[in-house]
Each structure stands twice: as structure tokens, then as C-alpha cells.
Design a protein around this motif. Structure first.
Motif, PDB file in Angstrom:
ATOM      1  N   ARG A  66       0.710  -1.437  -0.023  1.00  0.00           N
ATOM      2  CA  ARG A  66      -0.028   0.041  -0.009  1.00  0.00           C
ATOM      3  C   ARG A  66       0.856   1.397   0.075  1.00  0.00           C
ATOM      4  N   GLN A  67       1.939   1.095   0.491  1.00  0.00           N
ATOM      5  CA  GLN A  67       2.903   2.277   0.836  1.00  0.00           C
ATOM      6  C   GLN A  67       3.331   2.755  -0.748  1.00  0.00           C
ATOM      7  N   GLY A  69       1.210   3.351  -3.052  1.00  0.00           N
ATOM      8  CA  GLY A  69       0.024   4.042  -3.447  1.00  0.00           C
ATOM      9  C   GLY A  69       0.068   5.474  -2.313  1.00  0.00           C
ATOM     10  N   GLU A  70       0.425   5.279  -1.125  1.00  0.00           N
ATOM     11  CA  GLU A  70       0.447   6.299   0.138  1.00  0.00           C
ATOM     12  C   GLU A  70       1.689   7.318  -0.280  1.00  0.00           C
ATOM     13  N   LYS A  71       2.513   6.742  -0.691  1.00  0.00           N
ATOM     14  CA  LYS A  71       3.896   7.605  -0.822  1.00  0.00           C
ATOM     15  C   LYS A  71       4.072   7.919  -2.464  1.00  0.00           C
ATOM     16  N   ARG A 531       9.625  -0.485   2.135  1.00  0.00           N
ATOM     17  CA  ARG A 531       9.607   0.533   2.552  1.00  0.00           C
ATOM     18  C   ARG A 531      10.515   1.482   2.096  1.00  0.00           C
ATOM     19  N   ASP A 535      10.006   4.777  -0.470  1.00  0.00           N
ATOM     20  CA  ASP A 535      10.719   6.093  -0.127  1.00  0.00           C
ATOM     21  C   ASP A 535      11.421   6.560  -1.209  1.00  0.00           C
TER      22      ASP A 535
END
Length: 749
Positions: A66-67, A69-71, A531, A535
Motif C-alpha cells: 500500500r505504501q 500508493g500512499e507515498k 519501505r 521512499d
């Protein structure tokens, strides 16, 4: 034998079903019963088991993915993102490019040729399903130790499968990687990437909309091959009196796929399709449930109308079969006849197997009796989601403390010379021409760059010379030392490789290869790598458009190194201005861009010289990567750089050797004052490249680097017929070439 219909299932709640053998956990099976309000039929159980498998449902990885999309960074080029068959980006001039990378690891170990071949076929259909014409493929590969007997079994078959399928399709294979490491023994990684091109208005999505629209299955007949390809599945479970266990690996037919491609592109051109989905993992179970769940209604399918290669197949086997070269299209009734005419023209079998309904259920019938009645989203999108426990492993500190600074380093010219020869002839740094020579890299006539260049490049418009470049990278040794940094190093290297050819990086696809998610240490590696990649993409401004997760790459308790493979796609306005790696002209000035530090954790030198893995990987500076990319792109566009090569595995000396050999010219290299020759040559510090600058452009180039704050050190000149590190050693190109090219043929032959 009584057909297990939905009516029969409701009346026989205590009938035992082989849910455990099909890979479902007890609580997962109970959830299926809860969803349906009764026990599932055999056909329903088959669908849930394959669609809720790790491969199809991402049940262990969703919470981390999901990161992406979130990031996600802001992007004005993203047209289609995560969730479809492949991501799509705008590359200008009305063109859109779609690309995606996926894995076919386990099938390729069991049956190397067909496993690899059908991996290519599957990713090509994903690209086709978006409405694009496939234009190129790439294959990042990882095998066990190069001299291990099983590598000799697996590697030739994998390479032959990739080449055989791709060459028959007429698609150039423009890049990838080949890595050897004992950790991949028994778990080779066979990742496949495809690139496709279309106009913006030609994008197609996987959805079944419009009540009364027809569901058409077209392509190859459905057979027993591929059953169990995405979950632990034995066909005897359903009918012990039937044929023996079906093969778990699909069998590919590239000529059928070529017909399917041309047929599909023609029905796209005539705008006959409302929605479309390829049949890959989980076969019809996936195609019907995903099309129905993404559409505006339900779907009714008459399963007994599916064309078969094997008449003994049960309904469950038909639903789970992963037979290749098949597509499922949603077509308005008024367009069905024309659709069928085009399929007949291309000698492609096409059958109406159902229609879109105004309900909310996916209903499947067998000779008039209902065997499936499910909410389609529960099959396709609402499977289990696990918050797997994860923890930094106990051994991580000791691994990082085992710094390579304690290792004996070569001293003096003779030892440096020997170290260079050992490096360039090692399996990972040696020429891969034995492999890439089996791939057609230039078919279709639009390949601009291919192996061993930093990235593959394809021209997509013959009038304007608009093109795209793609690179794939991943270093499992770095990721083992630090998964977060290792993932960012993979991203940075692919980003740098694209920029080195003169293309501007736009987007990312990834293939995340890891061990068992049930091991907290592996899950920690996955969480950290995901992650780090999220990032990193945010920092570089390159959104993830899609990809794949491959877990359970493990033998017993021994997992592979965490191996996030990252693909970066970039655009170049004029492919005639691309930058190759070759030192092509004597007199060109050799510049080292970036800063070199004493960084040898996970390095090729540590592996080759000492079989050592420990310490910390090179540091990542993503702002420096962006700056380096800007310099490389500007220098290419404005004629200030004749050659460029990123520095990664093997460091500067490996890049120099490859650029010299590629161009057939030597180089005289001067070690700057106060710099250690060994560190200069073998360090794998990130954020660096070596470039060849025309003498006439030196001042303009150095002014540009100085104005933007990028360290640029002149270290030599293209000259002669040897790699000459002055004051240290001289290596004639003939000797360098012999060492570089002899390794793989000797190992594999």
C-alpha cells in the motif's frame, strides 16, 4: 458421480472437501463458508483456493505494498497505475507506453524451458490486454553457483525457453541481468518484463460492463497443463479415477500467441471490445472473477462451452487450468459477428461462453446446472489479508559487523592486475554473450540499444525518433546486508542506467523476490525493502505503476537473499542522440562523475577475492542520483558526452573494461594524487558514472558539472589498445577480452 452443484452443496453441508490440499488454511475455508452461507461446491473451492493463493491475492504483502500508493510522487505522466494488468505512462506525442515485470520462478526450476517460455508469454499478454502492441522483452535471471551441476540443468533450458518463445513472437530481447549465487540454488529467479506501445485513446481495461454483453473466450483450447501453477494443487483430489496428476507447468505455443496478438490488435483497432483480460495465473477463475468484479453487473458463464484439448477435464480443472495463449473479451452483441470474423481470419478459436448480467453474482453452469454462485469481488479482491509478524533477525548485527575492511587487499601493480582479471572473468562480471546471443535483439528494426548497454532502448516513432529506455537491476547481496538500502540501491542503479543512455526516467515496475513470509526474518526483509523502495520512488519522482511479488523462494529453512528487482522506464525525445557505453574514438577524455569512497560491503571484489559477504552496502544519496541523471541527460542531449557507463557491480575498473571492449579502444588512466588505486578501481560507491567527453566539449562539460555541483574528475583518455592504469599495470585488450568472454561457455558447455 454426482455433480457438485450449488443446490447439492446446500443440501450436503457435511461433505468433506480437500481445502487443505488446495492450500487453504482452516480459517480461510471457514471464511468461504461464511461468505457463501453454505459449504462451497468443488468448483467454488477451486476458484477460491487459486485466487486466494499467495501468488494471486498478495495476502502477505498487501499491507506493505500500500505504501506505493500512499507515498506515490505526483506524476503528470501516469495514465494507469497499480491494479490493472500493467501500468501505463504518457511519453508524449500522443503515445502511451505500458510495461510490467513479473516472476515465473518455481515453474522454471521444475521445467526450465517451458517455465521460462510461458513466463515470457504471460507478461506479453498482460501488455497486450492493456491495448498495446508489445515491442520488446527483458529477462532478469538469477541462478545458483555457476559451477553447480543443477545450474547446468536449469540455465540452458531457461535461456532456450526465453529465446525460443520471444524469438518466435518476433520481439527483441533488449536487456536484463544474469546473476549467480549459491543462495539461488534450488530457487532460480526468472523474472520477465515486457514493454508495449499504444496511442492514448487505445488504452483498454479489465472490466465486464453492459448487461447482455457477451463473454468471449478466444485463443488456444484449454488443457490440463498449468493446473496447480499458482497453488499447491493435485487434480486427483477432485476425481481419483481420472488421469494422473496434471503437470503444474504450462506448455507454451509462441506461434499461437503471435496469432493471438495480431487478432487482438485488430479487434482493438475496430473498437469491438468493452473489456478484456488475459488468462494467466488461475486461468478462467481469475479472468471471470476479475472482469465481473471490475464491471457494473454480474456474469453468467456456461463452462461446458469452453473449447478443450482434453475432454476428460473436470469443471474444477477447467477453472484452474493455466493453459497459455488465451484471452477473455467482453463484446457488445452487435459486434460479436465481426469479432468472430477477425478471429477466424487469424485462425484463432473463439467461443461465446457467457454474458454480463444485471445482478451482482458470478454464476457458472455446467450442462445447465449451477456449480458456482459467488460474489465476484470476494474471489478476486477480498481474499485474506495477513499482518505477518516480522522482526529484525538476530544475525543481522553480526553480518553488518563483519566489515570487509579486514580483508587482504591487492598491493602493487601485479596484484591489482591479477585482481582485475579475476573480476572481469568471474561468472557475474564476465560477458553474457553466450546467453544474449541466443536472443534476437534487433527484430522489428527499432532496437536502438541492447545488451550489454546500460539500458535497452526502443524507437517507438520512426518519423520523430521518439523512444523509450528500460533497465532492470537488483543486488541481493546489498539487500541481505540492509534490505532498506539494498532496495534503494536497486532503484538508483536502474534510474542511473536509464539516464546514462540519455533517457529521462519516468516510472517504476518491480518484482519482489523473497523467501517464506511465515519466517519473521524474511518478512522483516520484505517490509524494509518495500519501505525503502517506496521512499526512494518518492524521492526520485518515479511512481510504481505495478509489479509482482514472489514469495516462498526457499529451500528448507534457507531463503534466497532478499532480491527486489527494479525496472525503470524512461523517455528520450530523439534516439539518435542516445549515449552508448563504448569508448568509440581515440582522444576522447575520460571523466569520473561522483565521489568514490571506501565502500566494499557486498562488493563484487569481496565476493570474487574472498567469497565474503558482510558489512554495510554503499550509502545512497538520492538527491545526488537525481543530479547525476540530469548531467547525463543534458550531456547526451547537447552533444557533450560520447559515451557513458554507470558504476555498479565491480566498480570503475569493470566499467572501464566493458567500455574499452565494447568500443575496441584502450584507455590510459591516471590515479589522482592522494587517491588509493585499489579503492578508485574496485569501490562500488553509488551515484557515479564514467563518461567519455570530446575534447572540443571539455570546457562546456566541466562548466556544467561545476555549476550544478557534481564532482567531475578527469582520470584519463581513450587511447591505444590496452587498459593502462599508469604506474600500476597494463592489460592488453586481447587479454582482457579473452578473460571476459571465456568463462560462461566453459562453465555451461
Amino acid at each position: 458421480m454426482i455433480l457438485d452443484t450449488t443446490e447439492h452443496a446446500a443440501k450436503t453441508p457435511d461433505t468433506p472437501l480437500p481445502w487443505a490440499e488446495l492450500g487453504l488454511k482452516p480459517d480461510e475455508y471457514e471464511r468461504v463458508v461464511e461468505i457463501l452461507g453454505r459449504r462451497p461446491t468443488g468448483a467454488e473451492l477451486a476458484m477460491y483456493s487459486v485466487m486466494w493463493s499467495e501468488h494471486c491475492s498478495y495476502k502477505s504483502s498487501k499491507v506493505h505494498l500500500r505504501q506505493f500508493g500512499e507515498k506515490a510522487p505526483a506524476s503528470d505522466t501516469m495514465l494507469v497505475g497499480i491494479g490493472e494488468n500493467a501500468g501505463v505512462v504518457d511519453v508524449g506525442q500522443g503515445y502511451a507506453v505500458t510495461f510490467k515485470i513479473e516472476s515465473h520462478n518455481h515453474p522454471s526450476y521444475i521445467e526450465p524451458y517451458q517455465g521460462a517460455a510461458t513466463g515470457v508469454g504471460g507478461i506479453v499478454r498482460d501488455i497486450l490486454a492493456m491495448g498495446a502492441r508489445p515491442v520488446a522483452v527483458m529477462d532478469p535471471l538469477r541462478f545458483g553457483a555457476a559451477d553447480h551441476p543443477d545450474t547446468r540443468r536449469v540455465l540452458p533450458g531457461v535461456v532456450a525457453g526465453i529465446g525460443g518463445y520471444g524469438n518466435c513472437l518476433g520481439l527483441p530481447n533488449i536487456g536484463g541481468e544474469v546473476v549467480f549465487d549459491p543462495c539461488y540454488q534450488g530457487n532460480p529467479l526468472v523474472n520477465a518484463l515486457c514493454v508495449g506501445v499504444m496511442r492514448h485513446e487505445d488504452i483498454h481495461l479489465a472490466k465486464a460492463s453492459g448487461t447482455g454483453n457477451k463473454v468471449i473466450l478466444y485463443g488456444a483450447r484449454t488443457g490440463g497443463d498449468g493446473i496447480g501453477g499458482v497453488s499447491v494443487l493435485a487434480s486427483e483430489t477432485f476425481d481419483s479415477t481420472g488421469p494422473a496428476k496434471r503437470p503444474a507447468v504450462q506448455v507454451g505455443d509462441p506461434f499461437q500467441e503471435k496469432l493471438l496478438i495480431e487478432c487482438t490488435l485488430e479487434v482493438f483497432a475496430e473498437k469491438l471490445v468493452v473489456g478484456i483480460q488475459d488468462l494467466g495465473g488461475a486461468g478462467l477463475s481469475c479472468a471471470t472473477s476479475e472482469l465481473a468484479s471490475a464491471g457494473s453487473g454480474g456474469m453468467r458463464v456456461e463452462l461446458d462451452t469452453v473449447p478443450l484439448r482434453d475432454s476428460s477435464l473436470s469443471p474444477e480443472e477447467i477453472l484452474m487450468s493455466e493453459s497459455q495463449e488465451r484471452m477473455c473479451a467482453i463484446v457488445e452483441p452487435g459486434h460479436v459477428d465481426r469479432f468472430m470474423e477477425i478471429c477466424e481470419k487469424w485462425d484463432v478459436i473463439a467461443t461465446v461462453i457467457g454474458e454480463v448480467t444485471d445482478g451482482e453474482r458470478l454464476e457458472i453452469y455446467w450442462h445447465g446446472e449451477q456449480i458456482v454462485d459467488v460474489p465476484p469481488r470476494t474471489v478476486a479482491h477480498e481474499g485474506p489479508v495477513y499482518q505477518r509478524p516480522y522482526a529484525r533477525p538476530d544475525w543481522q548485527d553480526a553480518l553488518q559487523a563483519d566489515d570487509p575492511s579486514k580483508l587482504a587487499r591487492p598491493a602493487g601493480g601485479d596484484e591489482l592486475r591479477a585482481a582485475v582479471l579475476a573480476l572481469v572473468s568471474s561468472p557475474n562480471q564476465a560477458s553474457k554473450a553466450w546467453i544474449t546471443g541466443q536472443y534476437d535483439r534487433y527484430v522489428l528494426g527499432n532496437t536502438v540499444l541492447a545488451q550489454p548497454e546500460d539500458s535497452g532502448m526502443i524507437r517507438i516513432d520512426e518519423e520523430t525518433n521518439l523512444g523509450v529506455a528500460v533497465a532492470t537491476d537488483g543486488n541481493g547481496r546489498f539487500a541481505k546486508l540492509d534490505p532498506y538500502t539494498g532496495a534503494q540501491l536497486a532503484l538508483a542503479e536502474a534510474f542511473r542506467n536509464v539516464a546514462a543512455t540519455g533517457a529521462r526516467p519516468l516510472a517504476v515496475s518491480d518484482c519482489l523476490n523473497f523467501g517464506s513470509p511465515e519466517d519473521p526474518a524474511v518478512m522483516w526483509q520484505f517490509a524494509e525493502a518495500t519501505r525503502g523502495l517506496a521512499d526512494g520512488c518518492l524521492a526520485l519522482g518515479t511512481p510504481v505503476t505495478g509489479g509482482n511479488v514472489s514469495l516462498y523462494n526457499q529451500t528448507g529453512d534457507t531463503a534466497i537473499h532478499p532480491t527486489p528487482v527494479v525496472a525503470v522506464l524512461g523517455v528520450i525525445d530523439d534516439v539518435t542522440r542516445r549515449t552508448p557505453i563504448a569508448f568509440a574514438e581515440q582522444g576522447q577524455l575520460v571523466y569520473l562523475l561522483g565521489e568514490t569512497r571506501d565502500e566494499f560491503g557486498g562488493s563484487a571484489w569481496a565476493q570474487v577475492a574472498h567469497d565474503h559477504l558482510g558489512g554495510l552496502p554503499p550509502a545512497v544519496d538520492l538527491e545526488r542520483e537525481k543530479l547525476l541523471a540530469e548531467i547525463l541527460i543534458s550531456g547526451s542531449r547537447d552533444g557533450m558526452i560520447d559515451a557513458a557507463h554507470d558504476l555498479s557491480d565491480g566498480g570503475l575498473v569493470q566499467a572501464l573494461a566493458e567500455s574499452c571492449l565494447r568500443g575496441g579502444n584502450g584507455a590510459r588512466i591516471v590515479v589522482p594524487d592522494g587517491v588509493d588505486a585499489f579503492t578508485l578501481l574496485f569501490s562500488e560507491s553509488a551515484g557515479r558514472a564514467v563518461v567519455a567527453v570530446p575534447r572540443s566539449e571539455e570546457l562546456r562539460f566541466t562548466d556544467m558539472c561545476g555549476a550544478r555541483g557534481l564532482p567531475a574528475t578527469r582520470i584519463g583518455v581513450v587511447d591505444g589498445d590496452a587498459l593502462d592504469v599508469q604506474g600500476e599495470f597494463t592489460l592488453p585488450l586481447t587479454e582482457l577480452l579473452a578473460a571476459h568472454e571465456a568463462t560462461l561457455p566453459a562453465i555451461i558447455a
